[in-house]
Design a protein around this motif. Structure first.
Motif, mmCIF file in Angstrom:
data_model
loop_
_atom_site.group_PDB
_atom_site.id
_atom_site.type_symbol
_atom_site.label_atom_id
_atom_site.label_comp_id
_atom_site.label_asym_id
_atom_site.label_seq_id
_atom_site.Cartn_x
_atom_site.Cartn_y
_atom_site.Cartn_z
ATOM 1 N N UNK A 1 9.870 4.149 9.070
ATOM 2 C CA UNK A 1 10.238 5.023 7.965
ATOM 3 C C UNK A 1 9.917 6.478 8.347
ATOM 4 N N UNK A 2 10.631 6.978 9.357
ATOM 5 C CA UNK A 2 10.343 8.322 9.870
ATOM 6 C C UNK A 2 10.447 9.384 8.781
ATOM 7 N N UNK A 3 11.276 9.143 7.776
ATOM 8 C CA UNK A 3 11.286 9.979 6.582
ATOM 9 C C UNK A 3 10.526 9.216 5.506
ATOM 10 N N UNK A 4 9.262 9.563 5.274
ATOM 11 C CA UNK A 4 8.440 8.795 4.325
ATOM 12 C C UNK A 4 9.045 8.681 2.936
ATOM 13 N N UNK A 5 9.969 9.584 2.577
ATOM 14 C CA UNK A 5 10.575 9.505 1.246
ATOM 15 C C UNK A 5 11.466 8.278 1.097
ATOM 16 N N UNK A 6 11.851 7.662 2.230
ATOM 17 C CA UNK A 6 12.685 6.454 2.174
ATOM 18 C C UNK A 6 11.835 5.191 2.035
ATOM 19 N N UNK A 7 10.520 5.359 2.125
ATOM 20 C CA UNK A 7 9.609 4.215 2.062
ATOM 21 C C UNK A 7 9.316 3.817 0.625
ATOM 22 N N UNK A 8 9.391 2.535 0.361
ATOM 23 C CA UNK A 8 8.815 1.975 -0.852
ATOM 24 C C UNK A 8 7.877 0.854 -0.411
ATOM 25 N N UNK A 9 6.782 0.653 -1.109
ATOM 26 C CA UNK A 9 5.851 -0.399 -0.701
ATOM 27 C C UNK A 9 6.513 -1.767 -0.575
ATOM 28 N N UNK A 10 7.433 -2.088 -1.498
ATOM 29 C CA UNK A 10 8.079 -3.401 -1.454
ATOM 30 C C UNK A 10 9.013 -3.532 -0.253
ATOM 31 N N UNK A 11 9.707 -2.443 0.110
ATOM 32 C CA UNK A 11 10.601 -2.495 1.270
ATOM 33 C C UNK A 11 9.804 -2.691 2.556
ATOM 34 N N UNK A 12 8.692 -1.990 2.693
ATOM 35 C CA UNK A 12 7.852 -2.145 3.875
ATOM 36 C C UNK A 12 7.259 -3.535 3.954
ATOM 37 N N UNK A 13 6.854 -4.072 2.813
ATOM 38 C CA UNK A 13 6.276 -5.418 2.787
ATOM 39 C C UNK A 13 7.321 -6.463 3.172
ATOM 40 N N UNK A 14 8.511 -6.335 2.607
ATOM 41 C CA UNK A 14 9.581 -7.291 2.899
ATOM 42 C C UNK A 14 9.986 -7.226 4.368
ATOM 43 N N UNK B 1 0.835 -1.203 0.000
ATOM 44 C CA UNK B 1 0.000 0.000 0.000
ATOM 45 C C UNK B 1 0.871 1.256 0.000
ATOM 46 N N UNK B 2 0.299 2.397 -0.323
ATOM 47 C CA UNK B 2 1.027 3.662 -0.154
ATOM 48 C C UNK B 2 1.390 3.859 1.315
ATOM 49 N N UNK B 3 2.344 4.716 1.573
ATOM 50 C CA UNK B 3 2.797 4.933 2.952
ATOM 51 C C UNK B 3 1.672 5.508 3.813
ATOM 52 N N UNK B 4 1.493 4.905 4.965
ATOM 53 C CA UNK B 4 0.555 5.437 5.953
ATOM 54 C C UNK B 4 0.905 4.856 7.307
ATOM 55 N N UNK B 5 0.373 5.482 8.347
ATOM 56 C CA UNK B 5 0.532 4.970 9.706
ATOM 57 C C UNK B 5 -0.838 4.609 10.265
ATOM 58 N N UNK B 6 -0.835 3.635 11.158
ATOM 59 C CA UNK B 6 -2.075 3.220 11.806
ATOM 60 C C UNK B 6 -2.452 4.224 12.895
ATOM 61 N N UNK B 7 -3.602 3.997 13.526
ATOM 62 C CA UNK B 7 -4.032 4.864 14.627
ATOM 63 C C UNK B 7 -3.043 4.812 15.790
ATOM 64 N N UNK B 8 -2.236 3.753 15.836
ATOM 65 C CA UNK B 8 -1.228 3.628 16.891
ATOM 66 C C UNK B 8 0.107 4.238 16.497
ATOM 67 N N UNK B 9 0.150 4.861 15.303
ATOM 68 C CA UNK B 9 1.361 5.548 14.871
ATOM 69 C C UNK B 9 2.439 4.649 14.314
#
Length: 320
Positions: A176-189, A116-124
Motif C-alpha cells: 500500500x505505497x499510498x497509505x490512503x488506499x489502505x484499510x485494515x480489512x483489506x490488508x487483513x484479507x 491494525x492502523x497502517x504501519x510498516x515493519x522494521x523491514x519496510x
C-alpha cells in the motif's frame, strides 16, 4: 474420503485421533492466555506430546498457558521460544535457536494481527502482510529440515481466516505505497489470502515428503486478535448477525457471517489438520469446521500462477 463440515471441540478430535500426538514435538506460534494458540497448547498437552515449543513475543504472554499445562499435565515438557514475527532478523534468530531440536513433528502457525492502523515493519513491509503471512513463509522454510526429519505424517498448519473470501494479493503493491488506499480489512484479507496460497504451493513442493500441509479457518473466535476492533466495527458485525444479511466473496458468491465459536472449537480444526487421517488425500487443502473447504476459495486464490508469483515475491522480500 473426507467428512462434511461440522463444528467440534478439540476434545472430540483428540478423542478420535489424539494417540498419534503422543511423544511428538510440536511448535505453536502466538501462544497467550487469550488466544486460540494458547487453547491449542493446553488441549494438545492432554495427548502426551514429548515437547511443546510455545512461541510468543514475550515470556509473560506464555506463562499463564505454561502454568496451566504444568498443572494439568506435568509430564509434558515445554520450552519458550521468543520470536517477533514482524522482524525478519528475529525470526531467523529464533529458528536458529532451535538447532538442538533434531525434529519437529508438527508446526502450527497461529499468530497474527487483525485490522491494525497502517504501519510498516522494521523491514519496510506492511504490518499485516509481514506478520500474518511473510513470517510464516520464512519460519516454515527455515524449519523444513527439522520437519522433514520427523518423517511422513509430520504437519505444517497455517491458520488463516474466513477473510480469505475477500482477499487477494496485490502483486504490484502489497505494501500500500499510498497509505490512503489502505484499510485494515483489506490488508487483513490480503495477508490471509497469501497464507492459503502459500500452503497450496508448499504442498506441491513437499508432495514426495508426505508432510501434512493445510491452511485453516478456525472460525469466529473471540480472542485477543480483535483488540483493534472499534465500537463501530463491533456494532457493524452485530447488525449483520441480527439481520441475517448475506456477504459476498470476490467472485460474487454468497456466504454467511461465521457464528461465534469457543477457543476449543477454534483449535479443533488445527488439530484436524495435524492428525485426521480422513483428509490425508487432500493435502494442501483449506480446512473449515474440521473438513476440507476448498469450495469456499475464490478464483484468485486457486489460480496456480498466483501461487508461483507469491512464492517468488516472498523470496525477494526476505532475501532468502
Amino acid at each position: 474420503m473426507t467428512c462434511k463440515q461440522k463444528i467440534q471441540s478439540s476434545e472430540a478430535i483428540l478423542k478420535k485421533y489424539g494417540k498419534s500426538i503422543a511423544g511428538k514435538t510440536i511448535l505453536i506460534t502466538g501462544v497467550a492466555a487469550d488466544s486460540i494458540a494458547g487453547e491449542l497448547a493446553v488441549q494438545l498437552s492432554a495427548a502426551g506430546p514429548a515437547l511443546l515449543i510455545l512461541s510468543a513475543r514475550s515470556q509473560a504472554r506464555v506463562e499463564p498457558v505454561d502454568a496451566k499445562i504444568k498443572a494439568q499435565n506435568p509430564s509434558v515438557a515445554t520450552r519458550f521460544l521468543e520470536m517477533d514475527l514482524s522482524n525478519q532478523s528475529d525470526v531467523r534468530r529464533a529458528a536458529g535457536s532451535l538447532s538442538d531440536v533434531a525434529k519437529i513433528d508438527h508446526v502450527a502457525c497461529v499468530a497474527g494481527v487483525m485490522w491494525p492502523p497502517y504501519s510498516k515493519t522494521v523491514d519496510g513491509i506492511e504490518s499485516q502482510f509481514a506478520t500474518n503471512y511473510l513470517a510464516n513463509f520464512q519460519l516454515v522454510n527455515l524449519l523444513l529440515p527439522q520437519i522433514k526429519a520427523a518423517g511422513p505424517g509430520s504437519s505444517i498448519i497455517v491458520v488463516a481466516s474466513s477473510a480469505v473470501r475477500n482477499g487477494k494479493v496485490n502483486f504490484d503493491d502489497v505494501n500500500f505505497s499510498d497509505p490512503s488506499t489502505y484499510t485494515p480489512s483489506t490488508g487483513y484479507s490480503q495477508s490471509n489470502a497469501a497464507r492459503v496460497m502459500f500452503v497450496k504451493k508448499l504442498a506441491q513442493k513437499l508432495n514426495d515428503e508426505k508432510i501434512r500441509t493445510y491452511s485453516v479457518d478456525p472460525g469466529a473466535v473471540r480472542s485477543g486478535l480483535q483488540r483493534h476492533f472499534t465500537q463501530e466495527t463491533r456494532a457493524w458485525i452485530d447488525d449483520i448477525r441480527a439481520s441475517g444479511e448475506k456477504l459476498r466473496d470476490l467472485d460474487g458468491n454468497e456466504y454467511d457471517l461465521p457464528v461465534w465459536t469457543s477457543t476449543s472449537e477454534g483449535a479443533a480444526t488445527i488439530i484436524t489438520g495435524m492428525v485426521d487421517p480422513t483428509i490425508a488425500d487432500s493435502n494442501g487443502a483449506f480446512l473449515h469446521n474440521n473438513a476440507v473447504a476448498d469450495e469456499e476459495l475464490h478464483s484468485h486464490i486457486v489460480e496456480e500462477e498466483n501461487w508461483d508469483r507469491l512464492w517468488e515475491l516472498s523470496e525477494k522480500l526476505i532475501a532468502q
